[in-house]
Design a protein around this motif. Structure first.
Motif, short mmCIF file in Angstrom:
data_model
loop_
_atom_site.label_atom_id
_atom_site.label_comp_id
_atom_site.label_asym_id
_atom_site.label_seq_id
_atom_site.Cartn_x
_atom_site.Cartn_y
_atom_site.Cartn_z
N GLU A 21 48.66 38.37 37.00
CA GLU A 21 49.62 39.14 37.71
C GLU A 21 49.26 40.72 38.44
O GLU A 21 48.57 41.28 37.66
CB GLU A 21 50.98 39.73 36.94
CG GLU A 21 51.87 40.31 37.72
CD GLU A 21 53.02 40.86 36.56
OE1 GLU A 21 53.07 42.16 36.67
OE2 GLU A 21 53.70 39.93 36.16
N ASP A 22 49.15 40.52 39.80
CA ASP A 22 48.67 41.68 40.44
C ASP A 22 49.79 42.68 41.05
O ASP A 22 50.72 42.42 41.65
CB ASP A 22 47.68 41.27 41.66
CG ASP A 22 46.98 42.26 42.36
OD1 ASP A 22 46.40 41.94 43.38
OD2 ASP A 22 47.22 43.65 41.88
N THR A 23 49.82 43.80 40.08
CA THR A 23 51.11 44.77 40.31
C THR A 23 50.58 45.61 41.54
O THR A 23 51.51 46.63 41.84
CB THR A 23 51.03 45.69 39.15
OG1 THR A 23 49.90 46.35 38.72
CG2 THR A 23 51.59 44.77 38.03
N GLY A 24 49.71 45.21 42.44
CA GLY A 24 49.32 45.95 43.52
C GLY A 24 49.89 45.61 44.79
O GLY A 24 49.57 46.06 45.81
N GLN A 51 40.00 35.88 22.74
CA GLN A 51 41.20 35.47 23.28
C GLN A 51 41.98 36.47 24.21
O GLN A 51 42.57 37.23 23.61
CB GLN A 51 42.42 35.16 22.30
CG GLN A 51 43.63 34.35 22.84
CD GLN A 51 44.31 33.92 21.60
OE1 GLN A 51 44.19 34.16 20.39
NE2 GLN A 51 45.62 33.34 21.67
N VAL A 52 41.46 36.43 25.52
CA VAL A 52 41.96 37.66 26.38
C VAL A 52 42.76 37.19 27.59
O VAL A 52 42.35 36.04 27.98
CB VAL A 52 40.67 38.70 26.79
CG1 VAL A 52 40.12 39.41 25.62
CG2 VAL A 52 39.66 37.90 27.48
N VAL A 53 43.68 37.65 28.33
CA VAL A 53 44.40 37.41 29.18
C VAL A 53 44.69 38.59 30.15
O VAL A 53 44.84 39.86 29.53
CB VAL A 53 45.61 36.96 28.97
CG1 VAL A 53 46.40 37.41 28.07
CG2 VAL A 53 46.35 36.22 30.31
N VAL A 54 44.62 38.53 31.64
CA VAL A 54 44.93 39.77 32.36
C VAL A 54 46.80 39.99 32.36
O VAL A 54 47.16 38.64 32.63
CB VAL A 54 44.62 39.32 33.75
CG1 VAL A 54 45.29 40.51 34.75
CG2 VAL A 54 43.00 39.47 33.90
N LEU A 55 47.07 40.97 31.96
CA LEU A 55 48.56 41.19 32.05
C LEU A 55 48.89 42.06 33.43
O LEU A 55 49.84 41.33 33.96
CB LEU A 55 48.76 42.08 30.87
CG LEU A 55 48.61 41.54 29.45
CD1 LEU A 55 48.93 42.75 28.36
CD2 LEU A 55 49.25 40.42 29.05
N SER A 56 47.95 42.51 34.02
CA SER A 56 48.54 43.23 35.32
C SER A 56 46.99 43.88 35.68
O SER A 56 46.08 44.20 34.93
CB SER A 56 49.60 44.31 35.23
OG SER A 56 48.85 45.58 34.31
N SER A 57 47.01 44.31 37.04
CA SER A 57 45.88 44.88 37.55
C SER A 57 46.56 45.62 38.95
O SER A 57 47.39 45.25 39.46
CB SER A 57 44.76 43.94 38.04
OG SER A 57 45.12 43.03 38.74
N ALA A 58 45.79 46.78 39.33
CA ALA A 58 45.98 47.35 40.38
C ALA A 58 44.75 47.82 41.10
O ALA A 58 43.79 48.52 40.50
CB ALA A 58 46.93 48.83 39.97
N PHE A 59 44.44 47.41 42.16
CA PHE A 59 43.21 47.70 43.04
C PHE A 59 43.34 49.22 43.62
O PHE A 59 44.16 49.66 43.93
CB PHE A 59 43.12 46.77 44.23
CG PHE A 59 41.98 47.00 45.09
CD1 PHE A 59 40.77 46.77 44.68
CD2 PHE A 59 42.19 47.58 46.33
CE1 PHE A 59 39.55 47.03 45.59
CE2 PHE A 59 41.01 48.04 46.96
CZ PHE A 59 39.72 47.68 46.66
N SER A 60 41.93 49.45 43.55
CA SER A 60 41.84 50.89 44.45
C SER A 60 40.26 50.86 44.68
O SER A 60 39.55 50.13 44.05
CB SER A 60 42.18 52.07 43.21
OG SER A 60 41.46 53.29 43.64
N GLU A 61 40.12 51.43 45.49
CA GLU A 61 38.63 51.45 46.01
C GLU A 61 37.73 52.35 45.09
O GLU A 61 36.52 51.81 44.82
CB GLU A 61 38.43 52.12 47.34
CG GLU A 61 39.00 51.03 48.51
CD GLU A 61 38.49 51.60 49.83
OE1 GLU A 61 37.30 52.11 50.04
OE2 GLU A 61 39.24 51.21 50.84
#
Length: 99
Positions: A21-24, A51-61
């Motif tokens: 999920e990309d919260t960006g 055992q890892v999973v992406v929960l969220s991410s927010a892009f920034s330069e």
């Protein structure tokens, strides 16, 4: 024919990716970004749990903030990934008394 073997470091990390999920502001994607991959790799190494999973991410330069879930309970970990593949700020975000 002479064979030249180059030493290589191989990292075996099983990445269990159930959802990304990309919260960006964009829609969810099943493809991982390089930043997400770097954080999954380094959080798995830090926690010694593959055992890892992406929960969220927010892009920034300046750096992409990725929240990674670890283990069956998806314990939340923070990670910042940079464009050169480096990561920093890996820390547990949950209640340490529950560990």
């Amino acid at each position: 024919m002479k064979r030249i073997l180059m030493p290589t470091a191989v990292l075996f990390v099983t990445l269990t990716v159930a959802a990304c999920e990309d919260t960006g502001g964009s829609t969810a994607s099943s493809e991982l970004t390089p930043a997400q991959q770097a954080c999954l790799r380094d959080v798995a190494n830090t926690t010694n749990n593959s055992q890892v999973v992406v929960l969220s991410s927010a892009f920034s330069e300046a750096g992409t903030q990725v929240t990674v879930g670890v283990g069956e309970d998806r314990a939340p970990w923070n990670c910042i990934a940079y464009s050169d593949g480096a990561t920093a700020g890996i820390e547990f975000l949950g209640d340490e008394g529950a560990l």
